[in-house]
Design an enzyme around this catalytic site. Structure first.
Site, PDB file in Angstrom:
ATOM      1  N   HIS A 306      -3.988  -7.341  -4.284  1.00  0.00           N
ATOM      2  CA  HIS A 306      -4.801  -6.051  -3.900  1.00  0.00           C
ATOM      3  C   HIS A 306      -6.290  -7.111  -4.446  1.00  0.00           C
ATOM      4  CE1 HIS A 306      -7.849  -2.936  -5.370  1.00  0.00           C
ATOM      5  NE2 HIS A 306      -7.102  -2.170  -4.208  1.00  0.00           N
ATOM      6  N   ASP A 363       0.509   2.671  -3.095  1.00  0.00           N
ATOM      7  CA  ASP A 363       0.719   2.112  -1.911  1.00  0.00           C
ATOM      8  C   ASP A 363       2.221   1.802  -1.917  1.00  0.00           C
ATOM      9  OD1 ASP A 363      -1.356   4.095  -0.615  1.00  0.00           O
ATOM     10  OD2 ASP A 363      -2.211   1.497  -0.223  1.00  0.00           O
TER      11      ASP A 363
HETATM   12  N1  ACO Z   1       2.489 -10.199   1.017  1.00  0.00           N
HETATM   13  C1  ACO Z   1       2.741 -11.402   1.329  1.00  0.00           C
HETATM   14  N2  ACO Z   1       1.501 -12.675   0.803  1.00  0.00           N
HETATM   15  C2  ACO Z   1       0.302 -12.115   0.190  1.00  0.00           C
HETATM   16  C3  ACO Z   1       0.294 -10.550   0.280  1.00  0.00           C
HETATM   17  C4  ACO Z   1       1.587  -9.510   0.410  1.00  0.00           C
HETATM   18  N3  ACO Z   1       1.080  -8.333   0.274  1.00  0.00           N
HETATM   19  N4  ACO Z   1      -1.118 -10.287  -0.108  1.00  0.00           N
HETATM   20  C5  ACO Z   1      -1.915 -11.074  -0.170  1.00  0.00           C
HETATM   21  N5  ACO Z   1      -0.804 -12.571   0.339  1.00  0.00           N
HETATM   22  C6  ACO Z   1      -0.967 -13.864  -0.282  1.00  0.00           C
HETATM   23  C7  ACO Z   1      -1.981 -14.162   1.078  1.00  0.00           C
HETATM   24  O1  ACO Z   1      -1.061 -14.730   2.177  1.00  0.00           O
HETATM   25  C8  ACO Z   1      -2.586 -15.484   0.573  1.00  0.00           C
HETATM   26  O2  ACO Z   1      -1.930 -16.892   0.758  1.00  0.00           O
HETATM   27  P1  ACO Z   1      -2.762 -18.178   0.816  1.00  0.00           P
HETATM   28  O3  ACO Z   1      -3.277 -18.081  -0.120  1.00  0.00           O
HETATM   29  O4  ACO Z   1      -1.956 -18.752   0.797  1.00  0.00           O
HETATM   30  O5  ACO Z   1      -3.422 -18.089   2.290  1.00  0.00           O
HETATM   31  C9  ACO Z   1      -3.064 -14.259  -0.658  1.00  0.00           C
HETATM   32  O6  ACO Z   1      -2.044 -13.486  -1.242  1.00  0.00           O
HETATM   33  C10 ACO Z   1      -4.157 -14.012  -0.949  1.00  0.00           C
HETATM   34  O7  ACO Z   1      -4.531 -13.149   0.090  1.00  0.00           O
HETATM   35  P2  ACO Z   1      -6.219 -12.732   0.805  1.00  0.00           P
HETATM   36  O8  ACO Z   1      -5.541 -12.341   1.853  1.00  0.00           O
HETATM   37  O9  ACO Z   1      -6.336 -13.813   0.685  1.00  0.00           O
HETATM   38  O10 ACO Z   1      -6.011 -11.874  -0.313  1.00  0.00           O
HETATM   39  P3  ACO Z   1      -7.701 -10.425  -0.369  1.00  0.00           P
HETATM   40  O11 ACO Z   1      -7.965 -10.350  -1.176  1.00  0.00           O
HETATM   41  O12 ACO Z   1      -8.058 -10.537   1.118  1.00  0.00           O
HETATM   42  O13 ACO Z   1      -6.119  -9.027   0.655  1.00  0.00           O
HETATM   43  C11 ACO Z   1      -5.064  -6.922   0.681  1.00  0.00           C
HETATM   44  C12 ACO Z   1      -6.203  -8.208  -0.572  1.00  0.00           C
HETATM   45  C13 ACO Z   1      -5.782  -6.845   1.881  1.00  0.00           C
HETATM   46  C14 ACO Z   1      -4.419  -5.579  -0.227  1.00  0.00           C
HETATM   47  C15 ACO Z   1      -4.064  -7.823   0.679  1.00  0.00           C
HETATM   48  O14 ACO Z   1      -2.892  -8.272  -0.186  1.00  0.00           O
HETATM   49  C16 ACO Z   1      -2.979  -7.229   1.238  1.00  0.00           C
HETATM   50  O15 ACO Z   1      -3.150  -7.371   2.916  1.00  0.00           O
HETATM   51  N6  ACO Z   1      -1.697  -6.472   1.320  1.00  0.00           N
HETATM   52  C17 ACO Z   1      -0.968  -5.791   2.087  1.00  0.00           C
HETATM   53  C18 ACO Z   1      -1.843  -4.471   2.364  1.00  0.00           C
HETATM   54  C19 ACO Z   1      -1.461  -3.393   1.589  1.00  0.00           C
HETATM   55  O16 ACO Z   1      -0.851  -3.142   0.872  1.00  0.00           O
HETATM   56  N7  ACO Z   1      -2.990  -3.029   1.083  1.00  0.00           N
HETATM   57  C20 ACO Z   1      -3.590  -2.092  -0.092  1.00  0.00           C
HETATM   58  C21 ACO Z   1      -4.342  -2.207  -0.666  1.00  0.00           C
HETATM   59  S1  ACO Z   1      -4.825  -0.611  -1.721  1.00  0.00           S
HETATM   60  C22 ACO Z   1      -5.536  -0.093  -0.982  1.00  0.00           C
HETATM   61  O17 ACO Z   1      -6.703  -0.620  -0.388  1.00  0.00           O
HETATM   62  C23 ACO Z   1      -5.711   1.528  -1.275  1.00  0.00           C
END
Ligand code: ACO
Length: 428
Positions: A306, A363
């Protein structure tokens, strides 16, 4: 607000920037005059460090996993309150007295019907249209039907538009579902609760009496409470941005629905259950954990991670508990819940997820409950949109009432071609 400042050192000397203090949470550096004073912009793609507004509706402490609506913790609201009460709280700022709650619920129930002409809109969609596509279209189309609640400078008209949106969303979502399975639309029945009415319009048929199962009604209502608002997330910011130009309220909410649809946001509940089904067996979890950690694989654990929570999403805890309760009460077993539990356990003990502070979000478990209730995965995000409409309208109202709010107009770091002369096509 405060006389505190932070000093920024530039080549031209030190610039004092006012520091604003909220009631709780990080202080905010006020950069509103920054461009005028320095001729420079600040750079923050994705708004990771930027407050876009001031708000008194929802507070999140992502490090400690705290979520408060108007000061009340989400777990207390999920356990003790209900969606109508939370809707009132978000819109009006305080929990309602009994009379206020009764009046509010009555008002909402008197706006549940759609203009009859709107039913014909549905027939323009293919039967296999995604419910979110239908929701975007139909909610946007409300703009063309309710001309008496679109003067956004009039608080009373704003309130009526808000009531209409909250009241009509269950009808719109249920009709999207009915259309997809070829069953007749059911009109709302206002002696039922907000949530009971939605369940009947979704799962009832005209030929039979539909008895609302109180356990399902309570679980569904709790899911609505858990999704009601989440401060300045992507879809809420979209609603605010669209609304900042003075746009029609129904069109603004349609914009929010469009944003919510994405798999990185509200679409994650659908994606999470699809992922759990694809994994299918706890034995295959290590394979998917390895994929999630592989930089060359775009796969992510859906329902994990998140932008704000760097701790357990407090909504996910309640959601997990509700999933266990619903399955137990309905005497159902679902291998997907076993996969979810084990996946969570493995991920939370894995260095990759620990280091990046990736925890289950709201979720991760919601799909298991919605699946047990009988919703197809395509409906999951539509249910999220239904519940989040309350937050969207509360935030939209707050923005319009804020005398400091301007049209949202971000700046940019331009990296394109510099000025050059046009060359006629034959000479290129
Ligand atoms: N699985 C594996 N790796 C992940 C995940 C994941 N679900 N989420 C983040 N990471 C990793 C990224 O690859 C990144 O790694 P790095 O630093 O080595 O490049 C690091 O964690 C940070 O991730 P970002 O994408 O930069 O974080 P951001 O805050 O932009 O993204 C997000 C947050 C979009 C929710 C992300 O965690 C994600 O895509 N999760 C899966 C989708 C999801 O469940 N979304 C629902 C969010 S809650 C809502 O909207 C109600």
């Amino acid at each position: 607000m405060t006389a505190k400042t932070v000093k920024l050192t530039t080549e031209g000397g030190e610039i004092p920037l006012p520091l604003l203090e909220g009631s709780v949470g990080p202080d905010v550096v006020d950069i509103r005059k920054f461009y005028a004073d320095t001729g420079k912009f600040t750079y923050d793609p994705g708004f990771t460090s930027t407050a876009s507004c001031q708000s008194a509706i929802t507070y999140i402490d992502g490090d400690d996993g705290i979520l408060l609506h108007r000061g009340y913790p989400i777990d207390q609201l999920a356990e003790k309150s209900n969606f109508m009460e939370v809707a009132y709280l978000l819109l009006h700022g305080d929990l309602p007295k009994q009379k206020e709650l009764d009046e509010f619920s009555y008002t909402i129930s008197r706006h549940t019907m759609l203009h009859e002409q709107l039913a014909t809109f549905y027939r323009g969609f293919r039967r296999d249209a995604h419910p979110m596509a239908i929701m975007c279209g139909v909610v946007g189309a409300l703009s063309a039907f309710y001309h008496d609640s679109t003067d956004i400078t009039d608080p009373q008209q704003r309130l009526i538009a808000s009531h209409r949106l909250i009241a009509k969303m269950p009808t719109i979502a249920a009709m999207a579902f009915k259309y997809s399975i070829g069953q007749p639309f059911l009109y709302p029945q206002n002696n039922l609760s907000y949530t009971g009415n939605f369940l009947r319009m979704t799962f009832g048929v005209p030929a039979e009496t539909y008895d609302v199962n109180p356990i399902i009604e309570k679980a569904m209502d709790r899911i609505f409470v858990l999704h009601a608002d989440h401060e300045q997330n992507a879809s809420t910011s979209t609603v605010r941005l669209a609304g900042s130009s003075g746009a029609n309220p129904f069109a603004c909410i349609a914009a929010g629905i469009a944003c919510l649809w994405g798999p990185a946001h509200g679409g994650a509940n659908e994606a999470a259950l699809n992922m759990l089904r694809e994994i299918g067996d706890v034995k295959r979890i290590p394979e998917y954990i390895a994929r999630a950690k592989d930089k060359n694989d775009p796969f992510r654990l859906m329902g994990f991670g998140h932008r704000v929570y760097k701790n357990y999403d407090p909504r996910a805890k309640v959601m997990q508990q509700t999933a266990e309760e619903v399955l137990k009460e309905l005497k159902l077993t679902d291998p997907v819940l076993d996969v979810a539990r084990e996946l969570e356990h493995i991920a939370l003990n894995d260095a990759y997820f620990i280091d990046k502070k990736l925890y289950p979000n709201v979720d991760f478990y919601s799909g298991v409950i919605l699946n047990a209730i009988g919703f197809p995965t395509e409906m999951f995000t539509a249910l999220f949109a239904l519940a989040r409409t309350v937050g969207w309208v509360a935030q939209w109202n707050e923005m319009i009432s804020d005398p400091e709010q301007k049209i949202g107009r971000p700046r940019q770091l331009y990296v394109g071609a510099t000025q050059r002369d046009y060359v006629p096509v034959k000479e290129r």
